[in-house]
Design an enzyme around this catalytic site. Structure first.
Site, PDB file in Angstrom:
ATOM      1  N   LEU A   1       1.085  -1.187   0.045  1.00 32.15           N
ATOM      2  CA  LEU A   1       0.134  -0.248  -0.174  1.00 32.15           C
ATOM      3  C   LEU A   1       0.741   1.044  -0.089  1.00 32.15           C
ATOM      4  CD1 LEU A   1      -2.716  -1.168   2.428  1.00 32.15           C
ATOM      5  CD2 LEU A   1      -3.028  -0.705  -0.104  1.00 32.15           C
TER       6      LEU A   1
ATOM      7  N   LYS B   1      -2.195  -2.749  16.953  1.00 31.74           N
ATOM      8  CA  LYS B   1      -3.145  -1.691  16.132  1.00 31.74           C
ATOM      9  C   LYS B   1      -4.287  -1.120  17.223  1.00 31.74           C
ATOM     10  CE  LYS B   1      -1.413  -2.370  12.221  1.00 31.74           C
ATOM     11  NZ  LYS B   1      -0.761  -1.231  11.377  1.00 31.74           N
TER      12      LYS B   1
ATOM     13  N   TYR C   1       0.018  -8.356  17.075  1.00 33.13           N
ATOM     14  CA  TYR C   1      -0.324  -7.441  15.929  1.00 33.13           C
ATOM     15  C   TYR C   1      -1.476  -6.902  16.266  1.00 33.13           C
ATOM     16  CZ  TYR C   1      -1.509  -5.851  11.221  1.00 33.13           C
ATOM     17  OH  TYR C   1      -1.900  -4.987  10.238  1.00 33.13           O
TER      18      TYR C   1
ATOM     19  N   ASN D   1       2.459   4.534   7.688  1.00 33.47           N
ATOM     20  CA  ASN D   1       2.112   3.210   6.898  1.00 33.47           C
ATOM     21  C   ASN D   1       2.946   2.032   7.300  1.00 33.47           C
ATOM     22  OD1 ASN D   1       0.923   1.291   5.018  1.00 33.47           O
ATOM     23  ND2 ASN D   1       3.201   1.667   3.982  1.00 33.47           N
TER      24      ASN D   1
ATOM     25  N   ASP E   1      14.564   3.684   9.467  1.00 31.91           N
ATOM     26  CA  ASP E   1      14.187   2.369  10.399  1.00 31.91           C
ATOM     27  C   ASP E   1      13.286   3.041  11.342  1.00 31.91           C
ATOM     28  OD1 ASP E   1      13.308   0.623  12.244  1.00 31.91           O
ATOM     29  OD2 ASP E   1      15.453  -0.202  12.651  1.00 31.91           O
TER      30      ASP E   1
ATOM     31  N   THR F   1       9.725   7.125   2.801  1.00 34.78           N
ATOM     32  CA  THR F   1      10.870   6.407   3.721  1.00 34.78           C
ATOM     33  C   THR F   1      10.642   4.914   3.560  1.00 34.78           C
ATOM     34  OG1 THR F   1       9.543   6.116   5.735  1.00 34.78           O
ATOM     35  CG2 THR F   1      10.164   8.204   5.235  1.00 34.78           C
TER      36      THR F   1
ATOM     37  N   SER G   1      -4.154   1.592  10.354  1.00 34.37           N
ATOM     38  CA  SER G   1      -4.329   0.821  11.263  1.00 34.37           C
ATOM     39  C   SER G   1      -4.664  -0.600  10.647  1.00 34.37           C
ATOM     40  CB  SER G   1      -5.491   1.034  12.395  1.00 34.37           C
ATOM     41  OG  SER G   1      -5.587   0.242  13.269  1.00 34.37           O
TER      42      SER G   1
ATOM     43  N   THR H   1      -1.221  -7.363  -1.552  1.00 36.61           N
ATOM     44  CA  THR H   1      -0.050  -6.559  -1.468  1.00 36.61           C
ATOM     45  C   THR H   1       1.293  -7.550  -0.976  1.00 36.61           C
ATOM     46  OG1 THR H   1      -0.334  -6.177   0.937  1.00 36.61           O
ATOM     47  CG2 THR H   1      -1.165  -4.566  -0.732  1.00 36.61           C
TER      48      THR H   1
END
Length: 277
Positions: free
Chosen positions: A14, A152, A148, A83, A56, A32, A134, A183
């Protein structure tokens, strides 16, 4: 008026599509990534409109320096897109302390450092839009991705609080919750991400979830166009879903919560103790 974007996690998926979409309509982008070689073709195509920055996001001083470079290069910042992130896979019992800390360092703390670095510039101009990627995983939870989910869900609360803090400065905040997008190379969400050391006790659960896992169907390029629409909106929402596959599940999850709270209201009252006289 064209916008200046600062987008993390831009090397693929994305993030890469977000960068391409912004550049294609004449905007300028500081993009980045841990390694920026994948952006070389965009540099060739768009020249100085793209500023690739190796970063990073867990390195706080580097984040602040990166945002400073972007602001100095373009003169201003308009849209900040958090992101960068990854998925840690494993049952809660399987997670090592380091795996859990690493998940939070990237997904949560990395986003915080970007926000803290960018906000002084946005407040000074009394405008700007912080967009936090998110996930549907920030709204509902499933087994084997507890780390994870934790990252989030933390981002959801953090950015909701942030929205109330910066509104007076003319800064907007939007949390995007994407559903499944194509993706990555693997279609099964249990086939990618960082995998904890597996305990055989959870093999049956893994096999069951793998057999029923939803295949990514969303088009990243379409999501990128939706992002542009969102960035151009005068009154953007605090939260917005990207994709439609998970709407029914989320609606049911929230309905179930309301029902449970109502069913257990007597216990809630009991827990409060005697009312004051």
């Amino acid at each position: 008026m064209s916008k200046v974007w600062y987008i993390t996690g831009s090397s693929r998926g994305l993030g890469r599509n977000f960068v391409e979409a912004a550049l294609s309509r004449g905007d300028r982008v500081a993009a980045t990534a841990r390694t920026t070689a994948s952006l070389d073709d965009l540099v060739t195509a768009y020249g100085d409109a793209l500023l690739p920055l190796e970063l990073d996001v867990t390195d706080k001083p580097a984040v602040f320096d990166s945002v400073k470079q972007a602001k100095e290069h373009f003169g201003r910042l308009d849209v900040i897109v958090n992101n960068a992130g990854y998925t840690q896979i494993g049952a809660v019992e399987e997670l090592s302390e380091q795996e859990l800390r690493d998940q939070m360092e990237t997904n949560l703390f990395g986003a915080v450092w970007v926000i803290q670095a960018a906000l002084p510039h946005l407040r000074e101009r009394r405008s700007g839009h912080i967009i936090q990627l998110s996930s549907v995983a920030g709204l509902v939870a499933m087994p084997l991705v507890g780390a994870y989910h934790a990252s989030k869900w933390a981002l959801e609360g953090l950015n909701e609080a942030l929205a109330g803090e910066v509104a007076a400065f003319g800064v907007k905040v939007t949390i995007i919750e994407p559903d499944a997008f194509a993706t990555r190379d693997g279609d099964n969400p249990l086939d990618y991400g960082h995998m904890a050391q597996m305990d055989p006790a959870y093999d049956e659960l893994r096999q069951s979830l793998s057999a029923t896992a939803q295949q990514p169907t969303g088009d990243p390029a379409a999501a990128a166009q939706a992002l542009l629409t969102l960035a151009d909106t005068d009154d953007p929402p605090l939260r917005v879903l990207f994709g439609h596959d998970f709407h029914p599940m989320i609606q049911q999850a929230y309905a179930d919560r309301l029902t449970t709270w109502a069913d257990w209201r007597d216990l809630s009252t009991q827990a409060h103790g005697p009312l004051g006289t």
